[in-house]
Design an enzyme around this catalytic site. Structure first.
Site, short mmCIF file in Angstrom:
data_model
loop_
_atom_site.label_atom_id
_atom_site.label_comp_id
_atom_site.label_asym_id
_atom_site.label_seq_id
_atom_site.Cartn_x
_atom_site.Cartn_y
_atom_site.Cartn_z
N GLU A 223 0.66 -1.10 0.01
CA GLU A 223 0.09 -0.16 0.06
C GLU A 223 0.83 1.05 -0.16
O GLU A 223 1.35 1.81 1.05
CB GLU A 223 -0.99 0.03 1.17
N CYS A 257 -2.00 9.46 2.75
CA CYS A 257 -1.60 8.94 1.33
C CYS A 257 -2.42 9.36 0.28
O CYS A 257 -2.12 9.42 -1.02
CB CYS A 257 -1.28 7.67 1.38
P1 NAD Z 1 8.40 4.73 4.89
O1 NAD Z 1 8.23 3.99 3.62
O2 NAD Z 1 9.40 5.64 4.89
O3 NAD Z 1 7.92 3.82 6.00
C1 NAD Z 1 7.17 2.82 6.14
C2 NAD Z 1 7.50 1.71 7.31
O4 NAD Z 1 8.90 0.99 6.75
C3 NAD Z 1 8.16 2.13 8.64
O5 NAD Z 1 7.36 1.36 9.55
C4 NAD Z 1 9.61 2.20 8.49
O6 NAD Z 1 10.02 1.94 9.88
C5 NAD Z 1 10.13 1.32 7.56
N1 NAD Z 1 11.22 1.66 7.03
C6 NAD Z 1 11.84 2.61 6.45
N2 NAD Z 1 12.88 2.45 5.86
C7 NAD Z 1 13.21 1.21 5.85
C8 NAD Z 1 14.15 0.27 5.13
N3 NAD Z 1 15.18 1.07 4.52
N4 NAD Z 1 14.18 -1.15 5.18
C9 NAD Z 1 12.99 -1.52 5.66
N5 NAD Z 1 12.03 -0.71 6.33
C10 NAD Z 1 11.96 0.50 6.38
O7 NAD Z 1 6.97 5.48 4.68
P2 NAD Z 1 6.48 6.61 5.77
O8 NAD Z 1 7.40 7.73 5.64
O9 NAD Z 1 6.36 6.09 7.03
O10 NAD Z 1 4.86 7.04 5.46
C11 NAD Z 1 4.81 7.76 4.10
C12 NAD Z 1 4.39 7.03 2.70
O11 NAD Z 1 3.53 6.00 2.91
C13 NAD Z 1 4.12 7.86 1.85
O12 NAD Z 1 4.67 7.72 0.45
C14 NAD Z 1 2.59 7.58 1.91
O13 NAD Z 1 1.98 7.77 0.64
C15 NAD Z 1 2.28 6.04 2.09
N6 NAD Z 1 1.36 5.58 2.53
C16 NAD Z 1 0.62 4.82 1.92
C17 NAD Z 1 -0.59 4.39 2.45
C18 NAD Z 1 -1.67 3.63 1.61
O14 NAD Z 1 -2.59 2.98 2.16
N7 NAD Z 1 -1.50 3.35 0.38
C19 NAD Z 1 -1.20 4.85 3.65
C20 NAD Z 1 -0.20 5.85 4.38
C21 NAD Z 1 0.93 5.96 3.73
#
Ligand code: NAD
Length: 470
Positions: A223, A257
């Site tokens: 997602e 998002c």
């Molecule tokens: P992110 O991808 O930075 O982090 C998401 C998760 O991944 C966190 O738990 C984080 O700890 C983990 N993570 C971060 N870096 C990592 C790595 N190198 N290896 C493994 N895990 C890692 O996202 P964010 O900044 O927390 O959220 C914002 C993003 O999420 C935006 O792009 C937004 O559009 C998207 N989002 C999508 C939805 C949806 O339902 N489609 C909902 C909410 C947010």
């Protein structure tokens, strides 16, 4: 809930992670998660826990994101409670094997689709809706008869502390386990063998997750995000459009998002739209939005700096103020924006709304096409059913709303998810139940007769096959 537990980070060790996953695998094999009764009992337990921790979760959301209580209930705790109630009331029907047709070649027989749980799931949540995006997939995982390991974002420590306490108090870790940690712990998690990974977050990390999953041939639900366009056509009801765009864009300070990322407004109504937009932003959040009780804050300093860097002061129509100490960025509208501007180069994920103009729909399609991702959502304000259909047919997006924004996500009867770079797979309601289940097709062939058609010697039987299989 022990309030002084908030913010205390204790990373889960590699040994613990390996043990959690192994114990969950053994527990899943016992079959204890599969019965209707156990699923219902655990959903009810989770509902009671969410009600018990509601105040603590709201306080944590306030601490991490400055989230107003109304938004916390609407889009986090209330959302989850509704989802649990829906799952409890529909579960029997969802679990029932579904009859399907039996083709001529496979007669005489009957065919049914059974829903079996996938097994041990990994659920990774982002920071922006830390409660909803942890518990909504978890509810679905439980409803579908699975176990789950949960990892929340390191950017929301107060929420993580409450979630950790809620989970460990409610469930045994062999069933539902909570992992505390950052990239290091997530990397260790991703090296384990899961039966399904449900990841919500950025496309960048989505790609890391999918690469790790590929090593174990683990199916993924991703997602992700993207730049969701909001088109305001010449025949749109502008007052309604402005109200709905403002509330959905500035919800959670734009850290949503499915927020409308940018507006494409028809040239003929551009000025009227901008005037109303400015008036609405001021009337909802006042001239000094930092004093509004209804406006959240940016989660972390690096995101604050990134979003501020997207604002071109020369193009600000309303807003533009910021305060680094409280990570406040005012609800900001930018006009006369061009597709080459910095603000159009990435998903904004903050309270900044660029407005671009267009004259023909082909320009709209061109702009959406030039941006890097298939949007997660597409929004249109228009009274014309022809235009509505054209937008739905032409713009490839995960979901869409006509004359609204964001609220498709609140309807559990619609599949919620992305397409292309904005995600893989959809959930909510029965769609989520399906996502966390394996659909096992079962053909039952009658034994009262044994038609010799498919057995050797084949002789001239191919002529009969040709009649059946065409
Ligand atoms: P992110 O991808 O930075 O982090 C998401 C998760 O991944 C966190 O738990 C984080 O700890 C983990 N993570 C971060 N870096 C990592 C790595 N190198 N290896 C493994 N895990 C890692 O996202 P964010 O900044 O927390 O959220 C914002 C993003 O999420 C935006 O792009 C937004 O559009 C998207 N989002 C999508 C939805 C949806 O339902 N489609 C909902 C909410 C947010």
């Amino acid at each position: 809930m022990t309030a002084n537990n908030q913010n205390k980070k204790t990373a889960t060790t590699e040994k613990e992670i390996i043990e959690f996953v192994a114990k969950q695998r053994d527990f899943f094999k016992t079959g204890a998660t599969k019965s209707y009764q156990s699923r219902i009992e655990n959903l009810k337990k989770l509902k009671i826990a969410l009600l018990k921790y509601e105040t603590a979760l709201h306080a944590a959301l306030k601490k991490d994101l400055g989230k107003p209580e109304f938004e916390a209930y609407l889009s986090e705790t209330g959302f989850c409670l509704l989802e649990i109630s829906e799952s409890i009331s529909k579960l029997k029907r969802w679990m029932k094997p579904k009859w399907t047709l039996t083709s001529l070649l496979t007669q005489p027989g009957s065919s049914r689709i059974y829903y079996s749980p996938l097994g041990v799931n990994l659920i990774i949540a982002p920071y922006n809706y830390p409660v909803m995006l942890t518990f909504s997939p978890l509810i679905t995982a439980i409803a579908a008869g699975n176990t789950a390991v949960i990892k929340t974002s390191e950017l929301t420590p107060a929420c993580s502390a409450v979630i950790r306490e809620l989970i460990s108090e409610t469930f045994a870790s062999e069933y539902i386990a909570y992992i505390e940690g950052e990239v290091k712990e997530t990397t260790i998690l991703l090296q384990q063998k899961f039966d399904h990974i449900f990841f919500t977050g950025s496309p960048r990390v989505g790609s890391i997750v999918m690469t790790a999953a590929a090593k174990n041939l683990t199916p993924v639900t991703l997602e992700l995000g993207g730049k969701s366009p909001c088109i305001v056509h010449e025949d749109a009801k502008l007052d309604i459009a402005v109200k709905r765009i403002v509330s959905s864009k500035f919800l959670n300070a734009g850290q949503t998002c499915v927020a409308p990322d940018y507006v494409l407004v028809h040239k003929s109504v551009k000025q009227a739209f901008l005037d109303k937009l400015k008036e609405r932003v001021i009337s909802v959040y006042s001239e000094d939005a930092s004093r509004s009780p209804d406006f959240a804050r940016i989660v972390a300093d690096n995101h604050f700096q990134r979003i501020c860097g997207l604002i071109d002061p020369k193009k600000v129509l309303v807003g533009g103020q910021s305060d680094a100490k409280s990570r406040f960025i005012a609800p900001t509208v930018m006009h006369d924006v061009d597709i080459t501007d910095e603000v159009m180069s990435e998903e904004i994920f903050g309270p900044v709304l660029p407005v671009l103009e267009y004259e023909s729909l082909s320009e709209v399609f061109d702009i959406v096409d030039k941006l890097p991702q298939h949007p997660l959502a597409c929004y249109l304000f228009s009274e014309s059913s022809t235009i509505q259909q054209e937008i739905i047919d032409t713009i490839q997006s995960g979901n869409a709303c006509i004359n609204n924004c964001v609220f498709h996500a609140a309807n559990p009867y619609l599949p919620f998810g992305g397409v292309g770079e904005s995600g893989i797979g959809a959930y909510h309601g029965f769609h989520g139940f399906e996502r966390f289940s394996h659909k096992k097709g079962v053909l039952k062939t009658a034994t009262w007769i044994d038609i010799p058609l498919i057995y050797a010697p084949y002789g001239k039987k191919i002529n009969i096959l040709r009649k059946i299989m065409k």
